[in-house]
Design an enzyme around this catalytic site. Sequence first.
Site, short mmCIF file in Angstrom:
data_model
loop_
_atom_site.label_atom_id
_atom_site.label_comp_id
_atom_site.label_asym_id
_atom_site.label_seq_id
_atom_site.Cartn_x
_atom_site.Cartn_y
_atom_site.Cartn_z
CE LYS A 102 -4.28 1.06 2.43
NZ LYS A 102 -4.94 0.91 3.72
C1 E4P Z 1 -8.13 1.34 4.21
O1 E4P Z 1 -7.55 1.02 3.22
C2 E4P Z 1 -8.12 2.73 4.72
O2 E4P Z 1 -6.89 3.03 5.26
C3 E4P Z 1 -9.24 2.85 5.71
O3 E4P Z 1 -10.43 2.37 5.11
C4 E4P Z 1 -9.44 4.25 6.25
O4 E4P Z 1 -10.61 4.27 7.01
P1 E4P Z 1 -10.97 5.48 8.03
O5 E4P Z 1 -11.19 6.70 7.23
O6 E4P Z 1 -12.23 5.00 8.71
O7 E4P Z 1 -9.80 5.61 8.96
#
Ligand code: E4P
Length: 218
Positions: free
Chosen positions: A87
């Site tokens: 990522k």
């Molecule tokens: C996943 O890939 C993201 O980092 C995550 O969904 C972020 O979610 P949030 O905005 O609830 O922290």
Amino acid sequence: MKFFLDTANLAQIKEAQELGIIDGVTTNPSLMAKEGIKGEANILKHYVDICEIVDGDVSAEVISTDYEGMIAEGEKLAALHPQIVVKVPVIKEGIKAIKYLSKKGIRTNCTLVFTTGQALLAAKAGATYVSPFVGRLDDISHDGMELIGQIVDMFNYYGMGTQVLAASIRNTMHIIKCIELGADIATCPLEPILGLLKHPLTESGLKKFLEDYHKLNG
Ligand code: E4P
């Protein structure tokens, strides 16, 4: 549509895996911190532990923000397990790193996407997934779901193979909207996914079936 579980909590991942409803897991540094996972060795081990529970892709995020650091981290993470997807944030150095990693056959998830322009650059660099953050846009009075629809349409229009991984999904209606808009994947906690099961007619119907059975059978 696929579901990824958006957590680093092993118990929740096991529960969802046993239910048979998840296709992968996404993590980020905040989710890892929430579970108290610290130190490089523990963090890397935790990613492997997740891979051993779930059938499917597991996103592990780099913490470097420079190109050299991101590709070194990306190669290290990818070598941990075949299910790991690296990522990478959608910044200039990140786009360059995605290009490098994708050329090496390492799958990537481009994160922190808030515009169609960012999604386009990530796709052009060869990202396997782009992660537009729905909930965080909603939090600042922008329509997060509108962005999902725009990116889905753009990738379809240009025939781009990058998958739309709707992230920052906070509730069951977000999931329903993702289905309507044609997102490839929604990543979210288990609770909103389980919300899909809830219907008063299911509950009252089951109650009546069981009452009728027990009237005759005791
Ligand atoms: C996943 O890939 C993201 O980092 C995550 O969904 C972020 O979610 P949030 O905005 O609830 O922290």
